[in-house]
Design an enzyme around this catalytic site. Sequence first.
Site, mmCIF file in Angstrom:
data_model
loop_
_atom_site.group_PDB
_atom_site.id
_atom_site.type_symbol
_atom_site.label_atom_id
_atom_site.label_comp_id
_atom_site.label_asym_id
_atom_site.label_seq_id
_atom_site.Cartn_x
_atom_site.Cartn_y
_atom_site.Cartn_z
ATOM 1 N N HIS A 65 0.807 -1.331 -0.039
ATOM 2 C CA HIS A 65 -0.004 -0.082 -0.003
ATOM 3 C C HIS A 65 0.918 1.070 -0.042
ATOM 4 O O HIS A 65 0.687 2.113 -0.886
ATOM 5 C CB HIS A 65 -1.030 -0.158 1.186
ATOM 6 C CG HIS A 65 -1.496 1.494 1.409
ATOM 7 N ND1 HIS A 65 -2.460 1.793 0.690
ATOM 8 C CD2 HIS A 65 -1.212 2.376 2.529
ATOM 9 C CE1 HIS A 65 -2.791 3.116 1.183
ATOM 10 N NE2 HIS A 65 -2.331 3.282 2.285
ATOM 11 N N ASP A 117 6.476 22.710 -26.058
ATOM 12 C CA ASP A 117 6.375 21.127 -25.533
ATOM 13 C C ASP A 117 7.378 20.985 -24.513
ATOM 14 O O ASP A 117 7.979 22.056 -24.275
ATOM 15 C CB ASP A 117 6.587 20.174 -26.517
ATOM 16 C CG ASP A 117 6.009 18.690 -26.428
ATOM 17 O OD1 ASP A 117 6.204 18.275 -25.129
ATOM 18 O OD2 ASP A 117 5.370 18.187 -27.185
ATOM 19 N N TRP A 149 7.104 0.043 3.853
ATOM 20 C CA TRP A 149 7.608 0.899 2.520
ATOM 21 C C TRP A 149 8.940 1.394 3.019
ATOM 22 O O TRP A 149 9.896 1.699 1.786
ATOM 23 C CB TRP A 149 6.625 1.722 2.152
ATOM 24 C CG TRP A 149 6.683 3.016 2.869
ATOM 25 C CD1 TRP A 149 6.401 3.602 4.215
ATOM 26 C CD2 TRP A 149 7.461 4.351 2.366
ATOM 27 N NE1 TRP A 149 6.544 4.848 4.432
ATOM 28 C CE2 TRP A 149 7.447 5.169 3.437
ATOM 29 C CE3 TRP A 149 8.130 4.644 1.219
ATOM 30 C CZ2 TRP A 149 8.145 6.403 3.159
ATOM 31 C CZ3 TRP A 149 8.881 5.868 1.154
ATOM 32 C CH2 TRP A 149 8.583 6.745 1.890
ATOM 33 N N SER A 190 12.952 6.683 -14.075
ATOM 34 C CA SER A 190 11.803 7.546 -14.625
ATOM 35 C C SER A 190 11.625 8.808 -14.119
ATOM 36 O O SER A 190 11.466 10.176 -14.764
ATOM 37 C CB SER A 190 10.625 6.809 -14.539
ATOM 38 O OG SER A 190 9.606 7.521 -14.780
ATOM 39 N N SER A 191 11.812 8.935 -12.817
ATOM 40 C CA SER A 191 11.472 10.343 -11.903
ATOM 41 C C SER A 191 12.830 11.081 -12.242
ATOM 42 O O SER A 191 12.611 12.446 -12.572
ATOM 43 C CB SER A 191 11.578 9.885 -10.419
ATOM 44 O OG SER A 191 10.611 9.464 -10.075
ATOM 45 N N HIS A 216 13.198 12.078 3.601
ATOM 46 C CA HIS A 216 12.534 13.300 3.899
ATOM 47 C C HIS A 216 12.429 14.256 2.924
ATOM 48 O O HIS A 216 11.292 14.655 2.754
ATOM 49 C CB HIS A 216 13.236 13.953 5.270
ATOM 50 C CG HIS A 216 12.190 14.894 5.887
ATOM 51 N ND1 HIS A 216 11.350 14.456 6.647
ATOM 52 C CD2 HIS A 216 12.146 16.024 5.402
ATOM 53 C CE1 HIS A 216 10.483 15.402 6.856
ATOM 54 N NE2 HIS A 216 10.898 16.406 6.190
ATOM 55 N N GLU A 269 11.963 13.464 -0.103
ATOM 56 C CA GLU A 269 10.858 12.811 -0.799
ATOM 57 C C GLU A 269 9.442 13.172 -0.257
ATOM 58 O O GLU A 269 8.662 13.529 -1.104
ATOM 59 C CB GLU A 269 10.886 11.207 -0.664
ATOM 60 C CG GLU A 269 9.688 10.407 -1.015
ATOM 61 C CD GLU A 269 9.534 10.202 -2.605
ATOM 62 O OE1 GLU A 269 10.544 10.605 -3.516
ATOM 63 O OE2 GLU A 269 8.297 9.918 -2.943
ATOM 64 N N TYR A 290 8.848 15.993 0.743
ATOM 65 C CA TYR A 290 8.506 17.453 0.187
ATOM 66 C C TYR A 290 8.243 17.372 -1.436
ATOM 67 O O TYR A 290 7.764 18.190 -1.846
ATOM 68 C CB TYR A 290 9.505 18.188 0.503
ATOM 69 C CG TYR A 290 9.496 18.407 1.998
ATOM 70 C CD1 TYR A 290 8.522 18.858 2.658
ATOM 71 C CD2 TYR A 290 10.639 18.262 2.982
ATOM 72 C CE1 TYR A 290 8.462 19.089 4.037
ATOM 73 C CE2 TYR A 290 10.698 18.680 4.372
ATOM 74 C CZ TYR A 290 9.533 18.873 4.919
ATOM 75 O OH TYR A 290 9.212 19.221 5.958
ATOM 76 N N SER A 337 -1.784 27.293 -4.827
ATOM 77 C CA SER A 337 -1.371 28.861 -5.131
ATOM 78 C C SER A 337 -1.851 29.211 -6.337
ATOM 79 O O SER A 337 -2.061 30.480 -6.760
ATOM 80 C CB SER A 337 0.401 28.997 -5.076
ATOM 81 O OG SER A 337 0.516 28.444 -3.665
ATOM 82 N N HIS A 389 14.926 12.848 12.105
ATOM 83 C CA HIS A 389 13.791 12.834 13.101
ATOM 84 C C HIS A 389 12.983 11.688 12.629
ATOM 85 O O HIS A 389 11.863 11.558 13.429
ATOM 86 C CB HIS A 389 13.036 14.206 12.898
ATOM 87 C CG HIS A 389 12.366 14.533 11.803
ATOM 88 N ND1 HIS A 389 12.439 15.708 10.964
ATOM 89 C CD2 HIS A 389 11.681 13.484 10.818
ATOM 90 C CE1 HIS A 389 11.560 15.603 10.061
ATOM 91 N NE2 HIS A 389 11.395 14.253 9.767
ATOM 92 N N HIS A 390 13.109 10.812 11.907
ATOM 93 C CA HIS A 390 12.219 9.905 11.480
ATOM 94 C C HIS A 390 12.973 8.515 12.443
ATOM 95 O O HIS A 390 12.473 7.512 12.413
ATOM 96 C CB HIS A 390 12.409 9.234 9.992
ATOM 97 C CG HIS A 390 11.662 10.208 9.267
ATOM 98 N ND1 HIS A 390 10.489 10.227 8.899
ATOM 99 C CD2 HIS A 390 12.439 11.374 8.378
ATOM 100 C CE1 HIS A 390 10.048 11.396 8.100
ATOM 101 N NE2 HIS A 390 11.194 11.772 7.634
ATOM 102 N N THR A 416 6.645 26.860 6.456
ATOM 103 C CA THR A 416 5.323 26.147 5.975
ATOM 104 C C THR A 416 4.153 27.143 6.622
ATOM 105 O O THR A 416 3.308 27.308 5.939
ATOM 106 C CB THR A 416 5.189 24.978 6.904
ATOM 107 O OG1 THR A 416 6.203 24.107 6.478
ATOM 108 C CG2 THR A 416 4.025 24.199 6.248
ATOM 109 N N LYS A 452 3.529 30.196 4.200
ATOM 110 C CA LYS A 452 2.463 29.419 3.126
ATOM 111 C C LYS A 452 1.228 29.644 3.491
ATOM 112 O O LYS A 452 0.514 30.146 2.654
ATOM 113 C CB LYS A 452 3.200 28.046 2.533
ATOM 114 C CG LYS A 452 4.478 28.047 2.077
ATOM 115 C CD LYS A 452 4.736 27.070 1.123
ATOM 116 C CE LYS A 452 4.048 27.136 -0.318
ATOM 117 N NZ LYS A 452 4.687 28.181 -0.907
ATOM 118 N N ARG A 505 1.991 0.939 15.111
ATOM 119 C CA ARG A 505 1.530 0.820 13.548
ATOM 120 C C ARG A 505 1.918 -0.579 13.156
ATOM 121 O O ARG A 505 2.887 -1.132 13.819
ATOM 122 C CB ARG A 505 2.062 1.950 12.869
ATOM 123 C CG ARG A 505 3.663 1.898 12.588
ATOM 124 C CD ARG A 505 4.298 3.237 12.159
ATOM 125 N NE ARG A 505 4.106 3.453 10.559
ATOM 126 C CZ ARG A 505 4.792 3.780 9.863
ATOM 127 N NH1 ARG A 505 5.650 4.380 10.180
ATOM 128 N NH2 ARG A 505 4.775 3.788 8.479
#
Lengths: 377, 531
Positions: free
Chosen positions: B83, B112, B148, B175-176, B259, B261, B263, B274, B308-309, B334, B337, B456
């Site tokens: 998932h 293009d 994951w 690809s990315s 991390h 990622e 963002y 925006s 922090h993870h 943040t 914004k 979890r």
Amino acid sequence: MTSKLGRTFAATGAAALWPAADAAWANQYNLQPPQTIIAHQIYDLHTLIMWIIFGIFVVVFGFMTVAIVKHRKSAGHEAQQFHENTTVEIAWTIIPFVILIGMAYPATKTILAFKDTSNPDITIKATGYQWKWGYDYLNEGVSFYSNLSTPRDQIDGHNVAARNANPNYLLEVDNAVVVPLGKKIRVITTANDVIHAWWVPAFGVKQDAIPGFVRDTWFRADKVGTYRGQCAELCGKDHGFMPIVVEVVTEEKYAAWIAEQKKKTAAVAVDPAKQWTADELKAQGEKVYASNCVACHQATGMGIPNTFPALSGSKIATGPKEAHMDIVLNGKPGTAMAPFKHLSDVDIAAVITYERNSWANKTGDMVAPADVKAARK
Amino acid sequence: MEAAHAHDQGHGHGDHDHAHHPTGLMRWVTTTNHKDIGTLYLWFSFTMFIVGGILALMLRAELFQPGLQLWEPHFFNQLTTMHGLIMVFGAIMPAFVGFANWQIPLMIGAPDMAFARMNNWSFWLLPPAATLLVTSFFVPGGATAAGWTIYAPLSIQMGPGMDLAIFALHIMGASSIMGSINIVTTILNMRAPGMTLMKMPLFVWTWLITAYLLIAVMPVLAGAITMVLTDRHFGTSFFNAAGGGDPVMFQHIFWFFGHPEVYIMILPAFGIVSQIVPAFARKPLFGYSSMVYAVSSIAILSFIVWAHHMFTVGMGASSLLFFMYATMLIAVPTGVKVFNWIATMWKGSMTFETPMLFALGFIFVFSMGGFTGLVLAVMPIDIQLQDTYYVVAHFHYVLVAGSLFAIFGGVYYWIPKWTGHMYNETLGQWHFWLSMIFFNVAFFPMHFSGLAGMPRRIPDYALQFTDFNMISTVGAFGFGLSQLVFLTCVIKCIRGGAKAPAHTWEGAEGLEWTVPSPAPYHTFETPPLVK
């Protein structure tokens, strides 16, 4: 009362939903009642921050709500075209910064206290295994394993009535950790296979247990009682089934418990010279199998197809003894088969003998403790 | 004349002036047109969203009540793992690339993307990768069940499903990276004359920064998973203490990717919001330059907060303090914004069509995820909350209510431009309110179970967590079914509906609204002049 309500309020952010909170219900939606100084500090820090957040929430979304209600086209509001204001921009950069400093200060103090594991009264090593905890009281010489004791039929749904009547469902073990009240307990964590985490919420303690490395944490319990936690790092199939139970007792009771444990250890200590018969080994092996192997290979010896291999009829369990001893002692790298060299020679000999002579396996041979000793590198 | 250029996604198109192009399936396989490729990305993303969603509902069904009812624990772990992987790499990231393909050339006045053929290749790498990922359920041992985050050494223990996932991630990473190089090159070189960097629409800005983040961190992920692969099969010991390695090193490398990622998955969402908020407030975006600086600061800070993870791995006090302070600092840009969006609405003339509802919903619910992020940033509190349902609630508030709601808002905002038809406003509003309500029913209770101590990634739980888990499961099924409203609305819009004018929204600004709806197959062959 005020503070209790305050905590309720802070924890939910919507106190109106829960006007009154009894203790049992409170256990469902807020941090568990703290029992150590660190857990208290964490609890209060969380309450403080929830209040700050609540304040920010009201101010920020107050503005948004006013804008949505009043500055809408259907209310006939005309758009003004301003799009810059340096003063405002500076203000809403600096104010949050100041608030953050206010939050960081108490947090820093707690971190420094949390990391101070010096001068413990008692040191306990907690080792994570797939899927149980092993404990060693390093100075007292007491060691034991702690397995989930919730009966299988409650978990798989064959006995729902018993499950619903069991307040400690999934949070109970056969051998709890026992510690004396008011002493500084240092917990050293490590693991045998993958990363686990030793977590007791009431103590404000959560420390990863990392294979091959040693980490430590500490707690000093304020109150006699039984405190429950769980493994907090995904560690494979039965991650959800390796709870932690700590009993905090008075110092006298603790001393009595230690004495009893030592007696037990002496009673089961085996005379190294003893000659084991195949039947004795098999009987002992069945017990060892039940507490170490059954989670994957199953009581039927059939494993779980495509995930955990069957032992019944397997090449290793019916082939040469050396290969069988090797895989039990050293595991199989790259698979869930962990090394079991922490078990005694007798236990390993017993479980191998059991495996070679159970289910469809009828080798008729036996592995003696001395063979295991020789096979260890 | 424009009608002859009409580009109808539902039925293919044979009318445009390059008649030698293949039609039917081969049109989509060989296309180098940014609009076609954008469409492919968006449909791919929606397909993966459904697949990942079904996995989520399967695991929520197991968690409806205590005990093991439907799945055995190993398969449950496969569900949570897949998932996560499918939603992150298959649904959210490709959706934003789809938006980039469709909108960036239209918004900067380019004909293009810069590398049209590479663009085709970046997309067509994804279906094989997704196939590897999904079919890994059917190999011996099933899909990877290591979470994951595929932490070593648990990922070393997994069966061949892990190898398939590693290959899939490598391909998706390639690809990315290609997509990002394309986006950076397009934005830096192909803007219409007069469009300086500080005149770019904010969506383009956020994607420029996101693309740099992707180029910086995808190779890091590739390194981490390659090390897992060689540890698994080629006898290395990067993450094995017995061979001189360190399991925690995997976490450091993974989160150095992970991390930024997160963002990567939220900055383009900021960009979409925006665009939407000023359009429906009929007022220019407040604090444009501070928005650009805020996004840049968030991107830079994202490289120094990864640990922090890992607050519970047992780092020293000085590391803990550094990562806690750095993480808390992210609240400042943040906050800027959110304040800017609200200031944009302030004294505007707002209307509440579906895109605006999703943008407002985004601001509200994303902020809640931001608040819980602040709670988690405070390391002592994180000791209690790390690896609990509180974290699950937190990142679903920022990823579902954040990224996904912004994606929905963006689809409703731009779909008239893509199809030439207005979507059905009633269906859109139903989709919003159902999603909003069921999202909160599903995820708000997780804060409580997390605080109360539910870890979890467990298939079964202690009895005191029962009530909240039941509520969550009901909410999750409601949320899942609500997405069928979205699918219906999109298909109806492709098939027909009121004709959309070129300038679809009264308050919208930007070059994309100067071309007809639907946007012709080829746009801005002569660059427009931006004053």
